[in-house]
Design a protein around this motif. Sequence first.
Motif, short mmCIF file in Angstrom:
data_model
loop_
_atom_site.label_atom_id
_atom_site.label_comp_id
_atom_site.label_asym_id
_atom_site.label_seq_id
_atom_site.Cartn_x
_atom_site.Cartn_y
_atom_site.Cartn_z
N ARG A 72 72.03 21.60 -59.57
CA ARG A 72 72.94 20.74 -59.62
C ARG A 72 74.42 21.26 -60.58
O ARG A 72 74.20 21.26 -61.07
N VAL A 73 75.40 20.27 -59.44
CA VAL A 73 76.77 20.39 -60.64
C VAL A 73 76.46 18.63 -61.73
O VAL A 73 75.74 17.78 -61.36
N VAL A 74 76.34 18.95 -63.01
CA VAL A 74 76.08 17.94 -63.81
C VAL A 74 77.20 17.28 -63.92
O VAL A 74 77.56 15.77 -64.39
N VAL A 79 90.93 22.17 -65.38
CA VAL A 79 91.62 23.67 -66.04
C VAL A 79 92.60 23.95 -64.40
O VAL A 79 92.78 24.18 -63.50
N ARG A 80 94.14 23.22 -65.39
CA ARG A 80 95.71 23.45 -64.37
C ARG A 80 94.91 23.67 -62.45
O ARG A 80 95.70 24.90 -61.92
N ALA A 81 94.95 22.76 -62.59
CA ALA A 81 94.92 22.26 -60.91
C ALA A 81 92.80 22.45 -60.28
O ALA A 81 93.08 22.63 -59.93
N ILE A 82 92.68 23.01 -61.14
CA ILE A 82 91.24 23.69 -60.28
C ILE A 82 90.33 23.17 -60.98
O ILE A 82 89.93 22.57 -61.92
N GLU A 83 89.24 22.57 -59.92
CA GLU A 83 88.12 21.84 -60.70
C GLU A 83 86.61 22.50 -61.76
O GLU A 83 86.41 23.59 -59.98
#
Length: 198
Positions: A72-74, A79-83
């Motif tokens: 799962r995403v924890v 980072v430079r407009a990217i998640e």
Amino acid sequence: MSSNTPDYELDETIELTTAEQVRAIGDPLRTTLLGLLHERAATVTELAAAVKRPKSTVAHHVGVLTKAGLLRVVRTRKVRAIEERYYGRTARMFFVGLGRQAPGGGALPPDFNDFEVAARESATAYELGQLRGFIRRARISEEQAAAFWERIEQVIHEFDTLPRTGDTVHGFAVGVYPIPDYPTLPPAPPAPPAGEQD
């Protein structure tokens, strides 16, 4: 990492009860990814660099594990407009119960053979004289085998929770399995009465 706990919350154990979950851990690359995430949460980019595989390949396998409920995403970070998404395991240990049926009936697909994986991984250690291993056999009841395995599970858990502080990854393979065609001696003949000899 100096701790024996990853840098995110996770359950101790999860029993795999669906065919999708069992198939998800049946791939060697996916089990490697799960192993890496014992240490800390990681992005697909970090995982791809660790296993030296294309990011698209690793992203596919992370997706399979996530869909099966094993990852799962924890946490996330920009980072430079990217998640960036950091993935973690949902449990420290996954297991498939013996003789389990999938919901709605039917046997679960077989998990990968741990000993086949261990044999492949341990070949170099064997050649270098660095393999610690043994095999023993005992004629015991199924109840005794199950009780012995419960004790072994405690050692597995202890190994799983060791701090990840060394320089070398070590494998640890254990198993208890029936061998129906292994030779056995017939029952011993009755002892002769006292004072009699052959």
